[in-house]
Design a protein around this motif. Structure first.
Motif, PDB file in Angstrom:
ATOM      1  N   ARG A 148      36.119  -7.452 -28.134  1.00  0.00           N
ATOM      2  CA  ARG A 148      35.219  -7.618 -29.290  1.00  0.00           C
ATOM      3  C   ARG A 148      35.744  -6.853 -30.497  1.00  0.00           C
ATOM      4  NH1 ARG A 148      28.789  -6.475 -29.073  1.00  0.00           N
ATOM      5  NH2 ARG A 148      28.682  -8.736 -28.832  1.00  0.00           N
ATOM      6  N   ASN A 153      36.632 -13.827 -31.099  1.00  0.00           N
ATOM      7  CA  ASN A 153      35.375 -14.240 -30.480  1.00  0.00           C
ATOM      8  C   ASN A 153      35.574 -15.311 -29.409  1.00  0.00           C
ATOM      9  OD1 ASN A 153      32.405 -13.866 -30.551  1.00  0.00           O
ATOM     10  ND2 ASN A 153      32.418 -16.062 -31.050  1.00  0.00           N
ATOM     11  N   LYS A 157      34.431 -14.854 -25.659  1.00  0.00           N
ATOM     12  CA  LYS A 157      33.471 -15.759 -25.031  1.00  0.00           C
ATOM     13  C   LYS A 157      34.042 -16.338 -23.730  1.00  0.00           C
ATOM     14  CE  LYS A 157      31.204 -18.368 -27.912  1.00  0.00           C
ATOM     15  NZ  LYS A 157      30.835 -19.459 -28.845  1.00  0.00           N
ATOM     16  N   GLN A 174      23.189 -11.069 -20.912  1.00  0.00           N
ATOM     17  CA  GLN A 174      22.687 -10.828 -22.266  1.00  0.00           C
ATOM     18  C   GLN A 174      23.837 -10.676 -23.256  1.00  0.00           C
ATOM     19  OE1 GLN A 174      19.533 -11.328 -22.654  1.00  0.00           O
ATOM     20  NE2 GLN A 174      19.271 -11.441 -20.417  1.00  0.00           N
ATOM     21  N   PHE A 175      24.905 -10.035 -22.820  1.00  0.00           N
ATOM     22  CA  PHE A 175      26.092  -9.897 -23.666  1.00  0.00           C
ATOM     23  C   PHE A 175      26.662 -11.270 -24.004  1.00  0.00           C
ATOM     24  CE2 PHE A 175      30.592  -9.438 -24.475  1.00  0.00           C
ATOM     25  CZ  PHE A 175      30.683  -8.300 -25.257  1.00  0.00           C
ATOM     26  N   SER A 178      24.585 -13.201 -26.543  1.00  0.00           N
ATOM     27  CA  SER A 178      24.695 -12.655 -27.902  1.00  0.00           C
ATOM     28  C   SER A 178      25.926 -13.185 -28.638  1.00  0.00           C
ATOM     29  CB  SER A 178      24.743 -11.128 -27.853  1.00  0.00           C
ATOM     30  OG  SER A 178      25.976 -10.672 -27.300  1.00  0.00           O
ATOM     31  N   SER A 181      26.014 -18.032 -31.823  1.00  0.00           N
ATOM     32  CA  SER A 181      25.251 -17.963 -33.066  1.00  0.00           C
ATOM     33  C   SER A 181      24.047 -18.903 -32.979  1.00  0.00           C
ATOM     34  CB  SER A 181      26.134 -18.363 -34.244  1.00  0.00           C
ATOM     35  OG  SER A 181      26.441 -19.757 -34.192  1.00  0.00           O
ATOM     36  N   THR A 206      16.732 -18.742 -20.910  1.00  0.00           N
ATOM     37  CA  THR A 206      17.386 -18.999 -22.199  1.00  0.00           C
ATOM     38  C   THR A 206      17.316 -20.477 -22.565  1.00  0.00           C
ATOM     39  OG1 THR A 206      18.875 -17.117 -21.891  1.00  0.00           O
ATOM     40  CG2 THR A 206      19.567 -18.820 -23.453  1.00  0.00           C
TER      41      THR A 206
END
Length: 584
Positions: A148, A153, A157, A174-175, A178, A181, A206
């Protein structure tokens, strides 16, 4: 067999550990077990102060924190404090150790992220499994945060998805979420529907949230699917939060309250869940849930959380609304008593400094309630008495209290203190959501700002007149200006004192008006300068208890130029940002 025997000894030596436990025997036993497993880079701390000092000097890979560390700060709160101060890395692992294995304690602790829970007594085999997980997760998250930092990105990912497929870790999920977007909702839904994630609760949750956000499913179906998720995972508090949200959207407030309280029951130490339950209980006029949520908030008030004062202020506002809506005197008295009990419960959780802040905040809450009930002068006395200990150093006050005080001073026209409070607020760089909402209302109330400027101008101009050689015309002009300003601010101490000085100088004999103004300033904690002027007035009037009586005219209500709390304003989950300067 030691699972770390085959690993590089240099790597285990670099894996630094801090044990935070006030029991020396427990600390040494845990240290010995860790050394048997191949970890010998272990430090110890007996108190939270020692832990803070150790973490400020050294970055640890893993913290073992005893949950019941001491009365001032428990293990969970210590973690919050270390995180807030930036003394631990985002990938530092935390294992909370406790003999308390109740569902509420375990879930509340795990909801913090970054770790695991270990129940006493500790066995070598269980510790070995925990250490294996902690060791692997430390290196996994360290790599994630390293990628990161590089700013790639897509690579981040891809690596996170690959790791999530092989490891079912809540924090990793959760990471991963995030990294998407708000415009990548379809891509995230597609991820949640992949075979590896199809039956995992975080991904179901989610996906349902995204379907609700983008209106991809009917409200009825979403509620039904979320209810199934709650049944399949009865310890999954976020599912109950979401179910409550769905019911609110459909105006099913009773059902929303039940779901909110279920989530709170699983994690009683999460203040936002307690406040959400309080708000719904107020809407539903449900005393039972209101008092339960209030007790849980007080008993678990997070003293290490810099927003603790905002949580209390919001709870006080809900109490104020409920008291105002009470239909019977017995209910009203019960809620007033329960609010005092809330304060007493909270005091057990707070430090000495925080207790003083709580006392001041409670006084301001009582002031607001009494204003609404028409006891304006008594309310003013409570407000000034509550804030008096901080007159000489307003910087000690929490920002929430400063903003609450600013509201009330604006209503009363206590410019001598309002300007000082406003000056202190302007030195603050960041505010929480509660303060931002309040400051926004104050800043954009144009009528209030104009009236305060008028008050300031009147007092400043009249003071200039006083410094000159006073003539009868000058005194009468000052009297006229004060009387005009007094129609808007009938409870302003400065105006009352200044007008009384004019009356004395002009030998005006108006007992009813004079008595009314005397009551407004009598026994009020004021600045030294104002109290000196007040004493001179009383001496000139030969004031005594028989003469100074409260007249009916002094109870006339002034209008409230703003609302203390916007009726339907949702104050949870606002984005954090910098506040701008006030206009006045």
């Amino acid at each position: 067999m030691n699972v770390f025997n085959n690993q590089n000894k240099k790597n285990t030596k670099k894996f630094t550990i801090l044990i935070v436990d006030d029991c020396l025997v427990s600390s040494l036993c845990l240290s010995k077990l860790l050394m048997l497993l191949g970890f010998d880079s272990v430090d110890h701390a007996k108190t939270y102060q020692q832990a803070i000092k150790a973490c400020s000097k050294k970055r640890y890979s893993l913290l073992f924190i005893d949950y019941h560390l001491e009365q001032v700060l428990n293990g969970s709160e210590l973690y919050d404090l270390l995180k807030m101060k930036g003394f631990i890395e985002p990938y530092t692992r935390v294992i909370t150790v406790s003999g308390d294995n109740t569902t509420q304690t375990v879930l509340s602790t795990l909801s913090k992220g970054n770790g695991d829970y270990l129940c006493k007594p500790i066995s070598k085999s269980i510790l070995s499994h925990k250490m294996t997980d902690a060791y692997q997760e430390f290196h996994l998250f360290k790599k994630l945060y390293t990628i990161r930092k590089k700013g790639d990105n897509e690579q981040l990912k891809e690596y996170a998805i690959s790791a999530a497929k092989s490891k079912n870790i809540n924090e990793l999920d959760q990471f991963l979420f995030s990294l998407f977007s708000p415009n990548e909702g379809e891509e995230l839904i597609a991820l949640c529907n992949q075979p590896e994630f199809l039956n995992r609760r975080n991904y179901i949750h989610t996906r349902l949230q995204l379907e609700n956000t983008h209106s991809l499913s009917t409200p009825e179906l979403l509620i039904k699917q979320t209810e199934i998720l709650c049944q399949q995972h009865p310890l999954f508090a976020p599912a109950f939060d979401f179910l409550s949200q769905l019911h609110i959207q459909q105006s099913h407030y009773e059902e929303a309250l039940t779901s909110a309280y279920n989530a709170l029951g699983l994690t009683p130490s999460v203040p936002l869940r307690a406040l959400h339950t309080l708000k719904l209980a107020l809407i539903c006029n449900n005393k039972h849930y209101f008092f339960k949520a209030s007790h849980l908030l007080a008993n678990h008030l997070p003293i290490a959380d810099q927003d603790w004062c905002a949580y209390v202020a919001e709870a006080f506002n809900y109490y104020g609304k409920y008291i105002q809506n009470c239909q019977s005197e017995s209910d009203r008295k019960q809620f007033i008593l329960e609010q005092k009990n809330f304060v007493r419960r909270s005091e057990y959780r707070l430090t000495t400094i925080q207790k003083k802040q709580l006392t001041t905040l409670f006084g301001l809450s009582e002031c607001k309630r009494m204003i609404k009930e028409g006891n304006i002068i008594a309310a003013k006395r409570i407000m000034l008495k509550a804030s008096k200990p901080f007159f000489d150093d307003l910087h000690q006050l929490n920002s929430v209290i400063l903003v609450e005080l600013l509201y009330l001073l604006s209503f009363y026209g206590e410019l001598w203190l309002l300007e000082r409070v406003n000056a202190v607020i302007k030195t603050k760089h960041q505010f929480n959501d509660y303060c931002l909402d309040a400051l926004h209302i104050l800043k954009h109330d144009q009528e209030l700002n104009e009236s305060l400027k008028m008050l300031s101008s009147t007092l400043n101009e009249s003071n200039k007149i006083k410094t000159a050689n006073l003539t009868i015309d000058a005194l009468e002009l000052a009297q006229y200006q004060y009387q005009n300003a007094l129609t808007q601010y009938p409870y302003s101490s400065e105006l009352c004192i200044s007008l009384l000085e004019c009356y004395i100088s002009l030998s005006i004999d108006n007992p009813a008006t004079i008595s009314s103004m005397v009551v407004t300033i009598q026994n009020m904690p004021l600045s030294d300068k104002l109290m000196s002027r007040r004493e001179a007035i009383f001496k000139a009037l030969h004031a005594n208890e028989a003469y100074i009586e409260e007249k009916a005219s002094s109870k006339l209500l002034s209008r409230l130029p703003y609302s203390y709390i916007k009726k339907d304003k949702e104050i949870l989950n606002f984005p954090r940002k910098h506040a701008t300067k006030l206009l006045f």
